[in-house]
Design a protein around this motif. Sequence first.
Motif, short mmCIF file in Angstrom:
data_model
loop_
_atom_site.label_atom_id
_atom_site.label_comp_id
_atom_site.label_asym_id
_atom_site.label_seq_id
_atom_site.Cartn_x
_atom_site.Cartn_y
_atom_site.Cartn_z
N GLU A 132 21.10 -1.92 1.77
CA GLU A 132 20.56 -3.06 1.04
C GLU A 132 19.16 -2.78 0.50
OE1 GLU A 132 19.15 -7.67 1.96
OE2 GLU A 132 20.82 -6.79 3.10
N VAL A 133 18.93 -3.18 -0.74
CA VAL A 133 17.60 -3.18 -1.34
C VAL A 133 17.16 -4.63 -1.40
CG1 VAL A 133 16.25 -2.66 -3.39
CG2 VAL A 133 18.05 -1.10 -2.67
N ASN A 134 16.15 -4.97 -0.61
CA ASN A 134 15.76 -6.36 -0.40
C ASN A 134 14.43 -6.66 -1.08
OD1 ASN A 134 14.75 -8.83 0.81
ND2 ASN A 134 16.39 -8.61 2.31
N PHE A 135 14.48 -7.56 -2.08
CA PHE A 135 13.29 -8.01 -2.78
C PHE A 135 13.12 -9.53 -2.65
CE2 PHE A 135 13.46 -3.87 -4.65
CZ PHE A 135 12.17 -3.59 -5.10
N ASN A 136 13.50 -10.07 -1.52
CA ASN A 136 13.42 -11.51 -1.33
C ASN A 136 11.98 -12.01 -1.48
OD1 ASN A 136 16.11 -11.68 -0.87
ND2 ASN A 136 15.99 -11.97 1.34
N GLY A 137 11.83 -13.00 -2.36
CA GLY A 137 10.52 -13.64 -2.50
C GLY A 137 9.45 -12.78 -3.12
N VAL A 138 9.80 -11.66 -3.75
CA VAL A 138 8.78 -10.79 -4.32
C VAL A 138 8.24 -11.40 -5.62
CG1 VAL A 138 9.83 -8.75 -3.32
CG2 VAL A 138 10.39 -9.41 -5.66
N ILE A 139 7.08 -10.94 -6.00
CA ILE A 139 6.49 -11.29 -7.29
C ILE A 139 6.26 -9.99 -8.05
CG2 ILE A 139 4.51 -12.32 -8.47
CD1 ILE A 139 4.14 -14.14 -6.09
N ILE A 140 6.97 -9.85 -9.15
CA ILE A 140 6.81 -8.68 -10.01
C ILE A 140 6.26 -9.18 -11.34
CG2 ILE A 140 7.97 -6.75 -11.13
CD1 ILE A 140 10.07 -6.84 -8.94
N LYS A 141 5.04 -8.83 -11.62
CA LYS A 141 4.40 -9.36 -12.83
C LYS A 141 4.88 -8.67 -14.10
CE LYS A 141 0.27 -10.80 -10.31
NZ LYS A 141 -1.21 -10.70 -10.19
N GLY A 142 5.55 -7.56 -13.93
CA GLY A 142 6.16 -6.89 -15.07
C GLY A 142 7.66 -7.03 -15.00
N GLU A 143 8.37 -5.97 -15.35
CA GLU A 143 9.82 -6.00 -15.37
C GLU A 143 10.40 -5.25 -14.18
OE1 GLU A 143 11.85 -3.82 -18.39
OE2 GLU A 143 10.26 -2.33 -18.58
N LEU A 144 11.65 -5.55 -13.92
CA LEU A 144 12.44 -4.81 -12.94
C LEU A 144 13.47 -4.00 -13.72
CD1 LEU A 144 13.43 -4.20 -10.03
CD2 LEU A 144 14.93 -6.20 -10.25
N ASP A 145 13.35 -2.69 -13.64
CA ASP A 145 14.24 -1.82 -14.40
C ASP A 145 15.09 -1.01 -13.43
OD1 ASP A 145 15.53 -0.24 -16.20
OD2 ASP A 145 13.75 0.71 -17.04
N CYS A 146 16.37 -1.37 -13.38
CA CYS A 146 17.32 -0.65 -12.53
C CYS A 146 18.38 0.06 -13.36
CB CYS A 146 17.99 -1.60 -11.55
SG CYS A 146 16.86 -2.52 -10.48
N SER A 147 18.08 0.30 -14.62
CA SER A 147 19.07 0.92 -15.51
C SER A 147 19.45 2.30 -15.00
CB SER A 147 18.49 1.03 -16.93
OG SER A 147 18.15 -0.24 -17.43
N GLY A 148 20.74 2.54 -14.92
CA GLY A 148 21.21 3.83 -14.46
C GLY A 148 21.14 4.02 -12.96
N GLY A 149 20.71 3.01 -12.22
CA GLY A 149 20.62 3.13 -10.77
C GLY A 149 21.93 2.81 -10.08
N SER A 150 22.06 3.27 -8.84
CA SER A 150 23.25 3.02 -8.03
C SER A 150 22.83 2.39 -6.72
CB SER A 150 24.01 4.33 -7.76
OG SER A 150 24.45 4.91 -8.97
N PHE A 151 23.43 1.24 -6.42
CA PHE A 151 23.12 0.48 -5.21
C PHE A 151 24.43 0.29 -4.45
CE2 PHE A 151 19.95 -0.33 -8.32
CZ PHE A 151 18.76 -0.61 -7.67
N HIS A 152 24.52 0.91 -3.30
CA HIS A 152 25.77 0.91 -2.53
C HIS A 152 25.55 0.23 -1.19
CE1 HIS A 152 27.13 4.80 -4.83
NE2 HIS A 152 27.05 3.73 -5.61
N ASN A 153 26.27 -0.87 -1.01
CA ASN A 153 26.28 -1.55 0.29
C ASN A 153 27.52 -2.42 0.33
OD1 ASN A 153 25.41 -2.34 2.83
ND2 ASN A 153 24.20 -4.04 2.06
N GLU A 154 28.66 -1.78 0.38
CA GLU A 154 29.93 -2.49 0.31
C GLU A 154 30.07 -3.47 1.46
OE1 GLU A 154 33.21 0.12 -0.07
OE2 GLU A 154 32.32 1.32 -1.67
N GLY A 155 30.51 -4.67 1.08
CA GLY A 155 30.66 -5.73 2.07
C GLY A 155 29.39 -6.49 2.34
N GLY A 156 28.26 -6.08 1.79
CA GLY A 156 26.99 -6.76 1.98
C GLY A 156 26.27 -6.94 0.66
N LYS A 157 24.97 -7.04 0.73
CA LYS A 157 24.15 -7.21 -0.47
C LYS A 157 23.58 -5.87 -0.88
CE LYS A 157 22.95 -12.02 0.49
NZ LYS A 157 21.87 -13.01 0.73
N ALA A 158 23.90 -5.49 -2.09
CA ALA A 158 23.38 -4.22 -2.60
C ALA A 158 21.95 -4.39 -3.09
CB ALA A 158 24.28 -3.69 -3.71
N LEU A 159 21.67 -5.46 -3.82
CA LEU A 159 20.34 -5.75 -4.34
C LEU A 159 20.09 -7.24 -4.15
CD1 LEU A 159 17.72 -5.04 -5.83
CD2 LEU A 159 18.95 -5.33 -7.99
#
Length: 858
Positions: free
Chosen positions: A278-305
């Motif tokens: 899991e990649v956890n960004f709960n409650g974060v503040i990002i003043k710019g952008e979130l760029d996950c283009s081309g990324g792979s997030f694997h957490n089958e059965g749970g939360k990937a991002l």
Amino acid sequence: MARGLFWRKARSRGKSTLRPHDVPAAPKAIIDRSNKPAVSRDDQREATPSSDQPRPLTRDDRLKARSLIAAWRAGAAWSPEWHRSWLKETQPSSNGAQVDDELEDDDKSGNDDPSPEGLTIRASIVRDMLDDPQHSPKTFDAEPLKLTNKGASLENCTIIDGPLDLSALRFDRPIWMTKCKFPEPFMMTDAKLGRLCLEDSEFHSIIGENVHIDGEMSLSDVEVKNHIALDGAKIDGIFRLSGAKLNTSGEGAFALKCQVAEFGVTVLMNDEFLANGEVNFNGVIIKGELDCSGGSFHNEGGKALDCDGATFGADASMADDFEAKGEVNFRGATIRGLLDCSHGSFQNGSGTALSCNGATIESWVFLRNKFEAVGEVDLVGATIRGGLDCSQGSFDNKKNGADENKNKENTDVSERIALNCGSVTVGADVFLSNQFEAIGEVSFVGATIKAHLVCNRGRFQNEDGIGLNLQAATIASHVYFADRFHVLGTLDLISTKIDGKLTINGATIGSKKGHWADLNSASINGVLDLGAIDWGETALDLRGANAGSLSDLGAHFWPRGRFLRRLAWFCWWRPRLPSWPRKGRLYMDGFTYERFVDPLTGSSSVDTSFELRRAWLDLRFTDWLSRPSQFRPQPHTQCAKVLQASGHSRDARLIRHDRERLWAESTETAFLLKPFFWVFNILAGYGFKTYRAFAWALAIWLAAVPFYHVAYQNGRMFPDNPLVMERYEASCDTGKGMPDTIADELSSNKAAFPGYEGFDPIVYSLDVFVPLMEFGQTAKWRPWGQLLDGVQCTHEQAGLGLPLIPVAVTDLVRPHIERIVNDGWLPWIYWLQVIFGWLLTTIVITGLSGLLQRGDRD
């Protein structure tokens, strides 16, 4: 002695390229400028550790010292490459090492292997140098960690002897640690650092709760065997994870935790970024952008991002071959740019693939260009200031779920929702078009769309349930279901409000019984435009719906000209109306509209013939013919009202007549009243064809004339005057006839007494038939079914003479008329003519005045 000789010779060589910083850390412990006596290794192990005492020598340190001496003797500059080549020449055997004469007294044993890939450095030394660089010993100048006024740098090194702990450290200059290895955790909890660059490095884990990075933090191309924990961190610059590989061991549940963290610019997890966990960004503040283009997030059965409650100052991008195996969560998030998932892959089996429940997106949401989701895409309650573009997107939440749950009880995969936009608010257009495909329900229940909804060339598949659900949705502009639009399932628009027009053209809706195009109680302020539609066995429900105008293609498939239409109708030819479903599959009770318009030109100059509209109305659902259902006359009433308002009075009248006919034939009408309605239809077309009553009145009037004529000739019409009757009876008794004066007066159309008229069968029949007018004949003459007792003569024998107006009765029908008259049926003819006279005269008068057409049977 040897160490002093080494430094003197090194300083005397003016042209030597050997520099102090080229000397590795290990020889520095041997070459000491002080005159302290040498201390053996056994004494070092027994001595009390102190910060001034040099660290013990390892086998790698001794080999580097020997290679340094060999470089000095050869007059060459020492470098890691020179060291590796020296090792290959002098250490051919793996069982031991050749030892130089100057260091034969040192310990020849060692457990550490040489490191040809780079240098090693103690974690404690790195911490000490960064913690107090002003008071660090000068001997640190020769370490692999370079410390200058511009920052600290470390490259191609392995951190040994425990974790690198920078917790609570205050270092405001940049730190570069690239291509390094951290076999144990890298910790910086509560630290405050300048720019931190850890690119191309290998980590056991990174722990930095509440760390403050005053600048960029770059972890590009790093490999982390476990996880990165940055809860509560504050990074003022870019947080760069491009190409990083997290949790490569796959042992932990988390790959990256940044709960309640704050990022001053942008977070980059793109360019083949990989997270196993899991990649956890709960409650974060990002003043710019979130760029996950081309990324792979694997957490089958749970939360990937997981970005629950996060705030993004710009775009959130998960496009360009982005891959997620597990749920991607943006519940309650605020994105002040666009959410771009174009060409992304989101897979979570039968669960939620992408969730933006309650999120606020200030710009567009792109789920387009080969976007793929296996699992539910949840946008329930989201606020999208821009539009929603799902063109060429693929949404599947039924196929895998059906495979996984086919053996489970109480599992209805038909209820699975592929795209759930319930109660969503979209500020611009919504595109579910251009090869859009959904396997499972697409739901916009209670949604608000402030522009167009375009579903052209979209495919919605949910054969056992609802394909597209727009129930109670509000759409501020037009809705298009055209150009190979396909719904394999129910199209639900119950209580939908459309401020523009609804176009269904070139579409396929449903395929079997049980599928509906349900517009029950829908409101369409514009045109309901129905073009060429393949309905199959699908039913169209328009009950309680209303539309500003109605447009269909029926007029373009009907013969031109009234004569051809009437001829086709009487020949029982009915064209197939492509805009409407099959007969019995159309529900129209309560459907209202204001006018008919042409589908091609949009003008109101459209064919509104009775035959066309009746063929359309005959498609309605007709189970009212069986008890206890009732006939619903509202569709006919509404059609007639629209035709009347557009100036087609004749067609409107015929539609109303057809309505009354169907009502009379329905089971709602009492059995005893059916004969009355049957007669009423024959005589006057239920009051809407008054010319029938006029024709019947003329026919009955003239048909009775021969009977009265023959009856007069046969002496069965008698004067209705006592004096004339006495003379008549006397004349018949004597057989001599009446006095000449009376006979002459009667035969010359003069009364026997003043005011008495002669008999006229034509006027007499008219006087009997028209009850509201008096012509004087019925007051002077009376029909009798049989001759008076004792009176056996005719009017000619009695001297009454012939009728005033001769009536030609052929010899072919005279015997039949005489038989009817002689059998005593003349009074019955008289009274039937009176009854029909009252009925038909009333119908004609009221029909001409329009009283029977004033009320509508609703």
